[in-house]
Design an enzyme around this catalytic site. Structure first.
Site, PDB file in Angstrom:
ATOM      1  N   PRO A 140      12.739 -11.449  -2.664  1.00  0.00           N
ATOM      2  CA  PRO A 140      12.939 -12.251  -3.878  1.00  0.00           C
ATOM      3  C   PRO A 140      11.867 -12.018  -4.938  1.00  0.00           C
ATOM      4  CG  PRO A 140      13.385 -13.582  -1.944  1.00  0.00           C
ATOM      5  CD  PRO A 140      12.843 -12.281  -1.441  1.00  0.00           C
ATOM      6  N   GLU A 252      18.018   8.934  -0.843  1.00  0.00           N
ATOM      7  CA  GLU A 252      18.738   7.769  -1.368  1.00  0.00           C
ATOM      8  C   GLU A 252      19.038   7.954  -2.845  1.00  0.00           C
ATOM      9  OE1 GLU A 252      18.175   2.962  -2.181  1.00  0.00           O
ATOM     10  OE2 GLU A 252      16.569   4.087  -1.202  1.00  0.00           O
ATOM     11  N   ARG A 253      18.080   8.435  -3.598  1.00  0.00           N
ATOM     12  CA  ARG A 253      18.273   8.560  -5.042  1.00  0.00           C
ATOM     13  C   ARG A 253      19.278   9.634  -5.406  1.00  0.00           C
ATOM     14  NH1 ARG A 253      11.847   7.226  -6.163  1.00  0.00           N
ATOM     15  NH2 ARG A 253      12.178   4.965  -6.117  1.00  0.00           N
ATOM     16  N   GLY A 350      41.624   1.743 -24.527  1.00  0.00           N
ATOM     17  CA  GLY A 350      41.828   0.548 -25.336  1.00  0.00           C
ATOM     18  C   GLY A 350      42.094  -0.687 -24.499  1.00  0.00           C
TER      19      GLY A 350
END
Length: 394
Positions: A140, A252-253, A350
């Site tokens: 966090p 990972e990247r 669109g």
């Protein structure tokens, strides 16, 4: 049939061997046949297709791609992993993200960080798809600043007692096994990693995130309250996890970048089909208008340029070959490209593009996550500048 299908040539950056080409063809066929139809429903319901995931192992056999054949894998390279992520992301990037968390963040990461005894206990379970894996790093209060993590492990006898919370964990609610990053010293800058099971006492799943995109892939908190982990589940040595983490971040990247390629490729296919074969305005096909030509042409050129970079970088990566500068550059370029191309697709279509009749609005939502996960694009810019400073200071 996609107008952007790749054919084998003698000098093929994208399919350097017959094995790579065969892999691409099998994954592309499976993904179009099995993933396209289910993607919309699982995005809308925010549900994960567990049965389809199991079939990636039982039918397609794409778990353990970068693991040596002697250990039950396929013995292929990061470029093979890029192929899989590009082809699957054409149809369901969210589902592919869960594959990435299992295959790259757990299987590849675990294998190259573990010892033979640990591999004997866990590897067959994740290569067959019996168990789903993931990785716990973000918290966090610690995302890009990974060294700011506070999850803490204390050695007590033959066990480690772990307390903390991990945030935004892909496969958090469906996984049975995770690579977990912790600290032994709360104020230190060194990290220690473990392989943990969801069945451990003190392990629990926290809140499930409600996301803008990648909604077919579950993202949750993982909570550890005096979780007991056997000492034999320590990966490597105490305070030695930074090396493991940085090595795995590079593959990972490039696989996250490959997801961006798949998104862009599908959007371009849809734009071409819509403007060349179907939609008319003022008595002409839409592709006859200059404004539309610009968006489609720039999208195609941007995709091809990003694709060349991603595959070039992937072709030079390996377990003992580092390329932080290349991986960061590939991710930065490809993720920005996918956002532009998917946004162009919405504009070209669109009202149809804005509605859910076509998948381009979902693909655009999914694309945005890729500039955040695996290190934000702002972090990629910082990393690129830092690596360039080192090169020019030598």
């Amino acid at each position: 049939m996609s107008t952007l299908s790749t054919k084998k040539s003698s000098l093929d950056l994208f399919n350097p061997t017959e094995d790579h080409l065969a892999l691409r063809e099998s994954v592309a066929s499976f993904a179009e046949r099995e993933m396209d139809e289910q993607a919309k429903e699982n995005d809308e319901k925010e549900t994960f297709n567990t049965m389809l995931f199991k079939r990636l192992g039982s039918e397609l056999g794409i778990f353990g791609i970068t693991i040596p054949e002697a250990d039950g894998g396929h013995g292929l390279d990061p470029l093979a992993s890029v192929i899989i992520h590009e082809e699957m992301s054409r149809f369901d990037p969210g589902f592919t993200l869960s594959y990435l968390a299992h295959e790259v963040l757990f299987v590849n990461n675990f294998f190259y960080s573990s010892n033979p005894s640990q591999r004997a206990r866990y590897l067959s379970k994740v290569i067959t798809g019996e168990w789903i894996g993931g990785m716990g790093m973000t918290e966090p209060g610690a995302g890009t600043d990974v060294l700011g993590m506070t999850t803490h492990a204390v050695k007590k006898g033959d066990r480690y007692i772990i307390n903390g919370v991990k945030q935004y964990i892909t496969n958090g609610s469906i996984g049975q096994v995770f690579v977990l990053y912790t600290k032994l010293e709360k104020t230190g800058k060194k990290m220690t990693s473990f392989v943990i099971e969801s069945s451990y006492k003190g392990f629990s799943v926290g809140k499930k995130e409600e996301k803008m995109g990648m909604r077919s892939s579950p993202t949750t908190q993982l909570v550890f309250e005096d979780m007991e982990v056997p000492e034999e589940n320590l990966l490597g040595v105490e305070n030695g996890a930074v090396t493991h983490m940085m090595r795995n971040l590079e593959i990972e990247r490039v696989t996250l970048a490959a997801q961006s390629l798949g998104i862009a490729r599908r959007c371009i296919d849809i734009m071409c089909d819509y403007t060349i074969r179907h939609r008319e305005a003022f008595g002409k096909k839409l592709m006859e208008f200059g404004q539309i030509q610009r968006m489609v042409a720039e999208s195609y050129a941007d995709y091809q340029a990003a694709r060349a970079l991603v595959y070039h970088v992937a072709s030079e990566l390996g377990p003992d070959v580092r390329n932080s500068l290349g991986a960061a550059s590939a991710k930065l370029v490809a993720t920005q490209m996918a956002e532009r191309v998917s946004r162009n697709a919405i504009q070209v279509l669109g009202g149809y593009g804005y509605c859910r009749e076509y998948p381009v609005e979902r693909l655009h939502r999914d694309a945005i996550l890729l500039s955040i996960g695996g290190g934000t694009n702002e972090a990629m810019q910082k990393n690129i500048a830092s690596d360039l400073k080192k090169l020019w200071s030598e």
